[in-house]
Scaffold this motif. Structure first.
Motif, short mmCIF file in Angstrom:
data_model
loop_
_atom_site.label_atom_id
_atom_site.label_comp_id
_atom_site.label_asym_id
_atom_site.label_seq_id
_atom_site.Cartn_x
_atom_site.Cartn_y
_atom_site.Cartn_z
N ALA A 155 0.61 -1.11 0.04
CA ALA A 155 0.00 0.01 -0.43
C ALA A 155 0.36 1.12 0.02
CB ALA A 155 -0.52 0.06 1.57
N ILE A 156 2.16 1.15 0.76
CA ILE A 156 2.84 2.67 0.84
C ILE A 156 3.30 2.64 -0.55
CG2 ILE A 156 5.49 3.81 1.44
CD1 ILE A 156 4.08 1.49 4.30
N ALA A 157 3.53 1.38 -1.24
CA ALA A 157 3.72 2.01 -2.85
C ALA A 157 2.67 2.29 -3.41
CB ALA A 157 4.97 0.83 -2.99
N GLY A 158 1.82 1.53 -3.04
CA GLY A 158 0.75 2.18 -4.42
C GLY A 158 -0.11 3.24 -4.33
N GLY A 159 0.45 4.45 -3.77
CA GLY A 159 -0.34 5.76 -3.72
C GLY A 159 -0.59 6.33 -2.61
N LEU A 160 -0.04 5.02 -1.45
CA LEU A 160 -0.33 5.84 -0.28
C LEU A 160 -0.19 7.41 0.17
CD1 LEU A 160 -1.95 5.36 2.69
CD2 LEU A 160 0.52 4.27 3.57
N PRO A 161 1.62 8.00 -0.42
CA PRO A 161 1.13 9.11 0.38
C PRO A 161 1.16 9.85 0.22
CG PRO A 161 3.41 8.42 0.29
CD PRO A 161 2.37 6.81 -0.44
N GLU A 162 0.07 10.02 -1.53
CA GLU A 162 0.06 10.50 -2.24
C GLU A 162 -1.75 11.23 -1.67
OE1 GLU A 162 1.52 8.62 -3.56
OE2 GLU A 162 2.24 9.31 -4.76
N ALA A 163 -2.27 10.21 -1.04
CA ALA A 163 -4.05 9.66 -0.94
C ALA A 163 -3.57 10.15 0.70
CB ALA A 163 -4.32 8.30 -0.28
N VAL A 164 -2.84 10.37 1.84
CA VAL A 164 -2.64 10.70 2.79
C VAL A 164 -2.58 12.33 2.70
CG1 VAL A 164 -1.47 10.86 5.10
CG2 VAL A 164 -1.90 8.58 4.50
N THR A 165 -1.56 13.14 1.85
CA THR A 165 -1.56 14.02 1.74
C THR A 165 -3.43 14.95 1.27
OG1 THR A 165 1.29 14.19 1.01
CG2 THR A 165 -0.14 15.95 0.23
N ALA A 166 -3.86 14.51 0.81
CA ALA A 166 -5.05 14.31 -0.17
C ALA A 166 -5.97 14.90 1.42
CB ALA A 166 -4.84 13.69 -1.71
N PHE A 167 -6.03 13.72 2.63
CA PHE A 167 -6.76 13.80 2.95
C PHE A 167 -6.51 14.58 4.09
CE2 PHE A 167 -8.45 12.21 7.20
CZ PHE A 167 -8.92 11.79 7.10
N GLN A 168 -5.00 14.74 4.59
CA GLN A 168 -5.03 16.46 5.23
C GLN A 168 -5.04 17.40 5.02
OE1 GLN A 168 -0.90 14.88 5.99
NE2 GLN A 168 -1.31 14.20 8.14
N GLN A 169 -5.25 17.77 3.45
CA GLN A 169 -5.81 19.14 2.75
C GLN A 169 -7.24 19.06 3.35
OE1 GLN A 169 -4.64 18.33 -0.87
NE2 GLN A 169 -2.29 19.22 -0.69
N ARG A 170 -7.71 18.00 2.87
CA ARG A 170 -9.26 18.15 3.39
C ARG A 170 -9.62 18.18 4.90
NH1 ARG A 170 -11.19 13.87 -0.54
NH2 ARG A 170 -8.75 13.54 -1.01
N HIS A 171 -9.03 17.27 5.73
CA HIS A 171 -9.46 17.57 6.78
C HIS A 171 -7.51 17.65 8.42
CE1 HIS A 171 -12.93 14.98 5.67
NE2 HIS A 171 -12.64 14.69 5.29
#
Length: 87
Positions: A15-31
């Motif tokens: 999961a870490i290699a599958g786009g997780l960093p980008e997903a966490v960044t997007a989540f933190q921008q919204r929340h």
């Protein structure tokens, strides 16, 4: 000062290699009021983490062990499996 909420996710290495960093960044921008912590480990250990109040989610490739009635599943991305071999 607003109280910060927390979200903990247990992640399989894939999961870490599958786009997780980008997903966490997007989540933190919204929340922005939610602190996110990521922990990696073996799938069985990750699933056991959901039984504790400290963990909110497991992100990774699902197999039969994850299909339990008390768990909800959401597809984050589709992946193709390929094989490479000498000709």
């Amino acid at each position: 000062m607003a109280r910060q909420r927390a979200c903990s996710a247990l992640c399989a290495p894939v999961a870490i290699a599958g786009g997780l960093p980008e997903a966490v960044t997007a989540f933190q921008q919204r929340h922005a009021d939610v602190a996110v912590s990521i922990h990696d480990g073996l799938f069985d250990d990750l699933l056991k983490g959901l039984d504790t109040p400290a963990m909110d989610a497991v992100i990774g490739v699902l197999d039969a062990r994850a299909h339990q009635p008390q768990l909800a599943h959401h597809v984050l991305f589709d992946d193709r499996v390929l094989i490479s071999m000498e000709s």
